[in-house]
Every structure is written in structure tokens, then in C-alpha cells.
Design a protein around this motif. Sequence first.
Motif, PDB file in Angstrom:
ATOM      1  N   PHE A  37     -43.401   4.230  29.577  1.00 42.26           N
ATOM      2  CA  PHE A  37     -43.280   3.816  28.181  1.00 42.26           C
ATOM      3  C   PHE A  37     -43.709   4.949  27.244  1.00 42.26           C
ATOM      4  O   PHE A  37     -43.036   5.228  26.247  1.00 42.26           O
ATOM      5  N   HIS A  38     -44.784   5.634  27.567  1.00 39.58           N
ATOM      6  CA  HIS A  38     -45.275   6.712  26.699  1.00 39.58           C
ATOM      7  C   HIS A  38     -44.341   7.926  26.695  1.00 39.58           C
ATOM      8  O   HIS A  38     -44.191   8.582  25.662  1.00 39.58           O
ATOM      9  N   ILE A  39     -43.711   8.199  27.818  1.00 40.55           N
ATOM     10  CA  ILE A  39     -42.708   9.271  27.848  1.00 40.55           C
ATOM     11  C   ILE A  39     -41.583   8.919  26.864  1.00 40.55           C
ATOM     12  O   ILE A  39     -41.189   9.720  26.024  1.00 40.55           O
ATOM     13  N   ALA A  40     -41.090   7.695  26.994  1.00 40.36           N
ATOM     14  CA  ALA A  40     -39.991   7.247  26.127  1.00 40.36           C
ATOM     15  C   ALA A  40     -40.432   7.170  24.667  1.00 40.36           C
ATOM     16  O   ALA A  40     -39.649   7.486  23.766  1.00 40.36           O
ATOM     17  N   LEU A  41     -41.653   6.783  24.432  1.00 48.27           N
ATOM     18  CA  LEU A  41     -42.165   6.700  23.068  1.00 48.27           C
ATOM     19  C   LEU A  41     -42.182   8.078  22.414  1.00 48.27           C
ATOM     20  O   LEU A  41     -41.840   8.222  21.234  1.00 48.27           O
TER      21      LEU A  41
END
Length: 181
Positions: free
Chosen positions: A33-37
Motif C-alpha cells: 500500500f505504501h509503495i502505491a501511495l
Amino acid sequence: MSEHAEAATRPLTREQLGETLDRLYRQHHRAVFHIALRYGLGDEQWAHDIAHDVFVALLDRLPSLDDHDDLDGWLYRVATNRCLRKLRRERFLRHDIIRWLRITGPGQGPSIEGRVFARHELERTRKMLATLPPRERVVVCMCHLDGKSQREACEILGLSKGYVSKLLARGMERLEEALND
């Protein structure tokens, strides 16, 4: 063969697959999720969509992956590739000509002038698409206008992933050149 090695080569049951995916989701979701964020510039819905796609891909690949406990690199690569593909698609869809191509029916424009302009741009876009070789045109339309993944295009067309990727890259390059003229 040891009991552990033998168990590792047996296919997972549905229950084991579900349990494994649930465990891996809890373990890795936050990182994906943080990569995509980061790629989505803080857009949480965008990041959730990417994370969902990554874990659907993991579900498909889980039976063939050797080490379920060492997936950090695989998940990072898949998440990054999904983000890049989504960013390229969004950039392409922001072109005025492509936006007009996606209009589904009459009356979509804000005014008569808007509809006339849309019809003109639609015709221009159709002409540009018509200049592409047939396979490139089909792959570009499937991936960018119909929202199909390259994998889905491969399955539908019966072509290898490498060839579909090459057709898509060539078609996009030709369209980018035409759009910038």
C-alpha cells in the motif's frame, strides 16, 4: 525426500491457499500500500486499487511460487510494475483526443459546439488509430480503451506476453508521435 520437502511440493488445497494468502496479506499489505501511495502521490483510493491488483496477482501465482516467506522482492516488483502501468495509462487517457474517443454516445459534450468538436476529435483519433498495423491497433485499444491488462490481451489474442508488450509499446510510440504533431 524429507517430509518437509515433500509437503512443499504438494499442491495447496483451497483452504491452505486461503490461509496462506490471508497471512501474506496481513504481513505485506502495508508495504505494498505504501509503495502505491508514493507512486499515486498520496491518493489512498489509487493505492488501495493497486494493492488489490497486486494481491489478486499473488493469488494467481501463489501455487507456483517456491518460498512464500520471502516475497518482499516479488511484491515490490509487481507493485511497482502495476503502478507504472497505471500511471502510463492515465497519462495516455489525459490526451484530449483519447478522451473524445471514449465518449459513448451523443449528448456527452456540454454544448452543441462541444459535441461538434468531440465528433471532429473522434474522427481524427479514429484516423490515427487506423494508421496503426492491425495487431498494434487491437492491443492498444484493448489495453488503453477497454481496460484489459496485457495478460488478458495475451489470453484473448493467443499471443505471448513479450509480443503483446512489443505491439503495445510500438503502437503507443506511434500514437504519441501522431498526438504531438
